[in-house]
Design an enzyme around this catalytic site. Structure first.
Site, PDB file in Angstrom:
ATOM      1  N   GLY A   4       0.686  -1.003   0.143  1.00  0.00           N
ATOM      2  CA  GLY A   4       0.503   0.058  -0.526  1.00  0.00           C
ATOM      3  C   GLY A   4       1.048   1.384   0.068  1.00  0.00           C
ATOM      4  O   GLY A   4       1.839   0.992  -0.276  1.00  0.00           O
ATOM      5  N   SER A   5      -0.299   2.298  -0.150  1.00  0.00           N
ATOM      6  CA  SER A   5       0.911   3.726  -0.187  1.00  0.00           C
ATOM      7  C   SER A   5       1.732   3.801   0.895  1.00  0.00           C
ATOM      8  O   SER A   5       2.777   4.479   1.390  1.00  0.00           O
ATOM      9  CB  SER A   5      -0.453   4.441  -0.478  1.00  0.00           C
ATOM     10  OG  SER A   5      -1.456   4.721   0.310  1.00  0.00           O
TER      11      SER A   5
ATOM     12  N   ASP B 208       2.678  -3.026   8.408  1.00  0.00           N
ATOM     13  CA  ASP B 208       1.504  -3.339   7.646  1.00  0.00           C
ATOM     14  C   ASP B 208       1.069  -2.392   7.478  1.00  0.00           C
ATOM     15  O   ASP B 208       0.473  -1.704   9.006  1.00  0.00           O
ATOM     16  CB  ASP B 208       0.426  -4.149   6.608  1.00  0.00           C
ATOM     17  CG  ASP B 208       0.408  -4.335   5.735  1.00  0.00           C
ATOM     18  OD1 ASP B 208       0.328  -3.745   4.920  1.00  0.00           O
ATOM     19  OD2 ASP B 208      -0.148  -5.436   5.281  1.00  0.00           O
TER      20      ASP B 208
ATOM     21  N   LYS C 223      -8.679  -4.793   6.433  1.00  0.00           N
ATOM     22  CA  LYS C 223      -7.365  -4.420   5.235  1.00  0.00           C
ATOM     23  C   LYS C 223      -7.863  -5.132   3.520  1.00  0.00           C
ATOM     24  O   LYS C 223      -8.610  -6.349   3.799  1.00  0.00           O
ATOM     25  CB  LYS C 223      -6.251  -5.253   5.917  1.00  0.00           C
ATOM     26  CG  LYS C 223      -5.917  -4.955   6.882  1.00  0.00           C
ATOM     27  CD  LYS C 223      -4.762  -5.519   7.231  1.00  0.00           C
ATOM     28  CE  LYS C 223      -3.527  -5.603   6.353  1.00  0.00           C
ATOM     29  NZ  LYS C 223      -2.785  -4.415   5.309  1.00  0.00           N
TER      30      LYS C 223
ATOM     31  N   ASP D 252      -7.231  -0.590   6.472  1.00  0.00           N
ATOM     32  CA  ASP D 252      -8.138   0.920   5.427  1.00  0.00           C
ATOM     33  C   ASP D 252      -8.871   0.740   6.817  1.00  0.00           C
ATOM     34  O   ASP D 252      -9.700   2.392   7.126  1.00  0.00           O
ATOM     35  CB  ASP D 252      -8.483  -0.116   5.048  1.00  0.00           C
ATOM     36  CG  ASP D 252      -8.040  -0.694   3.494  1.00  0.00           C
ATOM     37  OD1 ASP D 252      -7.522  -0.040   3.106  1.00  0.00           O
ATOM     38  OD2 ASP D 252      -7.720  -1.895   3.029  1.00  0.00           O
TER      39      ASP D 252
ATOM     40  N   GLU E 283      -1.299 -10.600   2.434  1.00  0.00           N
ATOM     41  CA  GLU E 283      -0.425 -10.063   3.528  1.00  0.00           C
ATOM     42  C   GLU E 283      -1.058 -10.751   5.537  1.00  0.00           C
ATOM     43  O   GLU E 283      -0.548 -10.687   6.447  1.00  0.00           O
ATOM     44  CB  GLU E 283      -1.680  -8.800   3.554  1.00  0.00           C
ATOM     45  CG  GLU E 283      -1.363  -7.825   2.461  1.00  0.00           C
ATOM     46  CD  GLU E 283      -2.037  -6.344   2.402  1.00  0.00           C
ATOM     47  OE1 GLU E 283      -2.152  -5.337   2.072  1.00  0.00           O
ATOM     48  OE2 GLU E 283      -3.166  -6.796   2.804  1.00  0.00           O
TER      49      GLU E 283
ATOM     50  N   LYS F 262      -7.430   6.413   9.314  1.00  0.00           N
ATOM     51  CA  LYS F 262      -8.135   5.359   9.490  1.00  0.00           C
ATOM     52  C   LYS F 262      -8.652   4.174  10.902  1.00  0.00           C
ATOM     53  O   LYS F 262      -8.795   2.937  11.101  1.00  0.00           O
ATOM     54  CB  LYS F 262      -6.771   4.133   9.151  1.00  0.00           C
ATOM     55  CG  LYS F 262      -5.713   4.213   8.103  1.00  0.00           C
ATOM     56  CD  LYS F 262      -7.105   4.354   6.753  1.00  0.00           C
ATOM     57  CE  LYS F 262      -6.124   4.759   5.242  1.00  0.00           C
ATOM     58  NZ  LYS F 262      -4.955   4.310   5.481  1.00  0.00           N
TER      59      LYS F 262
ATOM     60  N   GLY G  77      -5.580  -2.223  -1.590  1.00  0.00           N
ATOM     61  CA  GLY G  77      -4.569  -2.871  -2.216  1.00  0.00           C
ATOM     62  C   GLY G  77      -5.267  -4.284  -2.429  1.00  0.00           C
ATOM     63  O   GLY G  77      -3.899  -4.551  -3.992  1.00  0.00           O
TER      64      GLY G  77
HETATM   65  C1  5RP Z   1      -3.859  -3.318   0.948  1.00  0.00           C
HETATM   66  C2  5RP Z   1      -3.854  -3.105   2.237  1.00  0.00           C
HETATM   67  C3  5RP Z   1      -2.929  -2.100   3.034  1.00  0.00           C
HETATM   68  O1  5RP Z   1      -2.960  -2.086   4.244  1.00  0.00           O
HETATM   69  C4  5RP Z   1      -4.258  -1.025   3.216  1.00  0.00           C
HETATM   70  O2  5RP Z   1      -4.982  -0.469   1.963  1.00  0.00           O
HETATM   71  C5  5RP Z   1      -4.223   0.603   3.521  1.00  0.00           C
HETATM   72  O3  5RP Z   1      -3.383   1.248   2.092  1.00  0.00           O
HETATM   73  P1  5RP Z   1      -2.880   2.032   2.425  1.00  0.00           P
HETATM   74  O4  5RP Z   1      -1.605   2.226   3.298  1.00  0.00           O
HETATM   75  O5  5RP Z   1      -2.693   2.803   0.760  1.00  0.00           O
HETATM   76  O6  5RP Z   1      -3.444   3.463   2.515  1.00  0.00           O
HETATM   77  O7  5RP Z   1      -4.539  -3.887   3.002  1.00  0.00           O
HETATM   78  O8  5RP Z   1      -3.702  -4.683   0.547  1.00  0.00           O
END
Ligand code: 5RP
Length: 229
Positions: free
Chosen positions: A35-36, A87, A100, A90, A109, A127, A103
């Site tokens: 993810g970002s 990690d 989660k 969401d 994960e 979040k 992404g």
């Molecule tokens: C990917 C995930 C990510 O950890 C989640 O979507 C958060 O992403 P971001 O850091 O871009 O907000 O579960 O599958």
């Protein structure tokens, strides 16, 4: 605790990505999410790549980013256990339970999280929630079961839609489809995860209660707040 002034969301992600380095054990292999926010962590990890053996990655995207920075990536089958998995999420609640999979990497994960003693969640404060469920729950499914599983969620009061990109179903790194389920009230994340996980055709449900966070580094207007569960 650092005290930044009016950082934007991207800067908060960079802040927690940097803070997560503190949890990386020198000489070890680190579990890396997707993810970002994790991308910020990976970029920061490059500064200590000579102090670690490498990483186990949860997605093709993270693997490519790690390798581009010269960080060796191990096959999960060649690693017995990990001290730490880092990690994003969401959503994360007050118990460290998470949603989660935004992404699309939820299955890998969860596997890498299960290998690790410690799950360090890195997230900006948007979040953090009281109860999980505002963010649609991602569920990785076997394609032929998608509509059957969608009907089962309707029976729970949820509304499941197939995740699409450019008018085609999104295909995960594992060759499967994703449902995004909105309208659920997840009062008991442990029971919900256990229940949905055993429906035929479900590969992984994006509720991480059995693999919850042990620590959350939350990026806030007041700096990085460390929450332990
Ligand atoms: C990917 C995930 C990510 O950890 C989640 O979507 C958060 O992403 P971001 O850091 O871009 O907000 O579960 O599958």
């Amino acid at each position: 605790m650092t005290t930044p002034t009016a950082l934007n969301q991207d800067e908060l992600k960079a802040l927690v990505g940097q803070a997560a380095l503190h949890y990386v054990v020198p000489g070890d292999i680190v579990g890396v999410g997707t993810g970002s926010t994790v991308n910020k962590f990976i970029d920061a990890l490059a500064s200590m790549k000579d102090q670690i053996r490498g990483a186990v990655s949860s997605s093709v995207a993270s693997t490519e980013r790690l390798k581009a920075l010269g960080i060796p990536v191990f096959d999960a089958n060649d690693v017995e256990s990990l001290a730490v998995y880092i990690d994003g999420a969401d959503e994360i609640d007050g118990h460290g339970y998470m949603i989660k999979g935004g992404g699309a990497a939820l299955t890998r994960e969860k596997i890498v999280a299960a290998m690790a003693t410690r799950f360090v969640c890195i997230a900006d404060e948007s979040k953090r929630v009281q109860a999980l469920g505002r963010f649609p729950v991602p569920v990785e499914v076997i394609p032929m079961a998608a509509q059957h599983i969608a009907r089962r969620f309707a029976g729970l009061g949820g509304s499941a839609v197939l995740r699409m990109r450019e008018e085609q179903p999104v295909v995960t790194d594992n060759g499967q489809y994703l449902l995004d389920v909105s309208g659920l009230v997840i009062q008991d994340p442990l029971a919900f995860e256990s229940e949905v996980n055993q429906w035929p055709g479900v590969v992984t449900v994006g509720v991480f209660a059995h693999q919850k966070a042990t620590v959350c580094l939350l990026g806030t207007a007041q700096g990085v707040v460390t929450l332990a569960y």
